[in-house]
Design a protein around this motif. Structure first.
Motif, short mmCIF file in Angstrom:
data_model
loop_
_atom_site.label_atom_id
_atom_site.label_comp_id
_atom_site.label_asym_id
_atom_site.label_seq_id
_atom_site.Cartn_x
_atom_site.Cartn_y
_atom_site.Cartn_z
N GLY A 1 24.59 42.89 63.76
CA GLY A 1 25.90 43.19 64.36
C GLY A 1 26.61 44.38 63.74
N LEU A 2 25.89 45.23 63.04
CA LEU A 2 26.51 46.38 62.35
C LEU A 2 27.17 47.37 63.31
CD1 LEU A 2 26.70 48.19 59.70
CD2 LEU A 2 24.59 49.24 60.51
N LEU A 3 26.45 47.71 64.37
CA LEU A 3 26.93 48.74 65.30
C LEU A 3 27.34 48.13 66.63
CD1 LEU A 3 24.31 51.58 64.90
CD2 LEU A 3 26.47 51.31 63.70
N HIS A 4 28.30 48.77 67.25
CA HIS A 4 28.74 48.34 68.57
C HIS A 4 28.56 49.52 69.52
CE1 HIS A 4 30.43 45.46 65.91
NE2 HIS A 4 31.18 46.38 65.36
N PHE A 5 27.99 49.26 70.64
CA PHE A 5 27.84 50.30 71.66
C PHE A 5 28.75 49.92 72.81
CE2 PHE A 5 23.76 50.28 69.44
CZ PHE A 5 23.72 51.60 69.05
N PHE A 6 29.62 50.84 73.17
CA PHE A 6 30.53 50.60 74.26
C PHE A 6 29.88 51.05 75.55
CE2 PHE A 6 33.96 52.32 76.98
CZ PHE A 6 34.47 51.10 77.37
N PHE B 1 19.99 53.13 68.71
CA PHE B 1 21.08 54.00 68.31
C PHE B 1 21.51 54.89 69.45
CE2 PHE B 1 22.70 57.80 65.90
CZ PHE B 1 23.79 57.15 65.36
N ARG B 2 22.79 55.18 69.50
CA ARG B 2 23.27 56.20 70.43
C ARG B 2 24.51 56.81 69.81
NH1 ARG B 2 23.87 57.15 76.86
NH2 ARG B 2 25.44 58.76 76.57
N ALA C 1 28.45 55.06 69.68
CA ALA C 1 28.35 53.98 68.68
C ALA C 1 29.65 53.87 67.88
CB ALA C 1 27.18 54.25 67.75
N LEU C 2 30.00 52.65 67.57
CA LEU C 2 31.11 52.38 66.67
C LEU C 2 30.60 51.46 65.57
CD1 LEU C 2 32.26 52.11 69.87
CD2 LEU C 2 34.39 51.95 68.64
#
Ligand SMILES: O=C(O)CCC(=O)C(=O)O
Ligand SMILES: [Fe+2]
Length: 326
Positions: free
Chosen positions: A174-179, A203-204, A208-209
């Motif tokens: 859950g490290l990264l969030h992609f909107f 990854f993007r 990415a947040l």
């Protein structure tokens, strides 16, 4: 004396040989397939200089890597046209489809948002990003459009050896969030463990947040590792060339494209290859109403049964023994 133009980015070696196979005929392709497989497993990608730049050739080559996967923007065979139809994405409306613009397409995994359930005929499969993708160059840009390939296997190994704490953070669930527009946000680690000895990157960069407590670490990782020439290869695709990329290992992007020039716009075709690790799933109750919700994902299923692989490919990220023992 000619003065060199100031460079906006550090110079990265452009590969000219190694990883490029010249193929004069479909027969030669078949002959070289075992070697091509080995090269993809070693390097994460391969460039095939084919005998022509037709759709038929792309379809033929793709079948040696598995089943072509559909896409909402693909034709009935699963081919997507990649050409600058407009200068940029609309600033007003969220649109993650940068491949149809002339904008720089920052480092990304294809299908970074894919995380669903895909109906295939009467069955259902857990859907993730494509295992591999192919990009066929029909016409290169007169200026720009160079491909960037980042080897996430080399990055993970370097992190484990040089920045173990960062390697740990990069694997946090859950490290990264992609909107993805509206309320869709996906949570993923940067490096996701798929099996005891295998990881995948997802990854993007542009979408990415990260949680604020980790953002500085991840920005450092991006600057010092992802954007470093040490782990990147730059390659301008020429007409007839098809690049085949392990999407679970290589993160890719491309430079901005100049829309000027008389020879016509840059034109590529893209095909995704269905990841055969996408597991079959089934409902735990008899209520089929829930399953209807997945119908919209049907377009992402395999377009064909044609799978001419001579053997399964070993894809993804592996740690070297030295890194593993740390
Ligand atoms: O235009 C390119 O070279 C790459 C396009 C791309 O990465 C994509 O369509 O996902
Ligand atoms: Fe892409």
């Amino acid at each position: 004396m000619k003065v060199a133009a100031p460079q906006t980015r550090p110079p990265v070696p452009t590969i000219t040989k190694g990883g490029t196979f010249s193929l004069e005929s479909p027969y030669q392709l078949l002959q070289k397939i075992p070697e091509i497989y080995r090269e993809i497993e070693k390097t994460g990608f391969v460039v095939l200089r084919a005998w022509d730049n037709s759709e038929k050739t792309l379809l033929k080559v793709a079948q040696y890597f598995g089943r072509i996967q559909g896409h909402a923007k693909a034709d009935e065979r699963g081919l997507v046209t990649v050409t600058p139809e407009r200068a940029t994405n609309s600033p007003k409306e969220f649109d993650r489809n940068l491949s149809k613009t002339s904008q720089e397409f920052l480092l990304h995994t294809d299908g970074s948002f894919m995380n669903g359930i895909c109906p295939v005929e009467e069955k259902y499969f857990r859907l993730g990003p494509p295992g591999l993708f192919l990009l066929q160059c029909v016409r290169p840009a007169s200026v720009g459009g160079e491909s960037v390939l980042l080897d996430a296997e080399a990055v993970l190994n370097a992190l484990v050896n040089e920045q173990p704490e960062l390697a740990r953070i990069a694997q946090m669930p859950g490290l990264l969030h992609f909107f993805g527009g509206d309320q869709v946000a996906l949570d993923f680690p940067l490096f996701e463990r798929l099996a005891v000895d295998r990881y995948r990157i997802r990854f993007r960069l542009d979408l990415a947040l990260a949680k604020s407590e980790n953002a500085a670490s991840i920005r450092f990782l991006i600057d010092k590792f992802f954007l470093s020439p040490r782990f990147q290869t730059r390659r301008r695709l020429e007409s007839n060339e098809i690049i085949v990329v392990d999407n679970s290992r290589i993160v890719h992007g491309r430079d901005g494209i100049s829309l000027e020039g008389t020879e016509g716009a840059r034109l590529l075709r893209r095909a995704w290859i269905w990841d055969e690790h996408n597991a079959e799933v089934e409902a735990l109750s008899n209520s089929l109403s829930g399953l209807q919700a997945f119908e919209r994902a049907r377009v992402y299923g395999p377009k064909t049964d044609a799978d001419l692989r001579l053997r399964p490919l070993s894809l993804g990220i592996r740690l070297s023994r030295q890194a593993e023992s740390r």
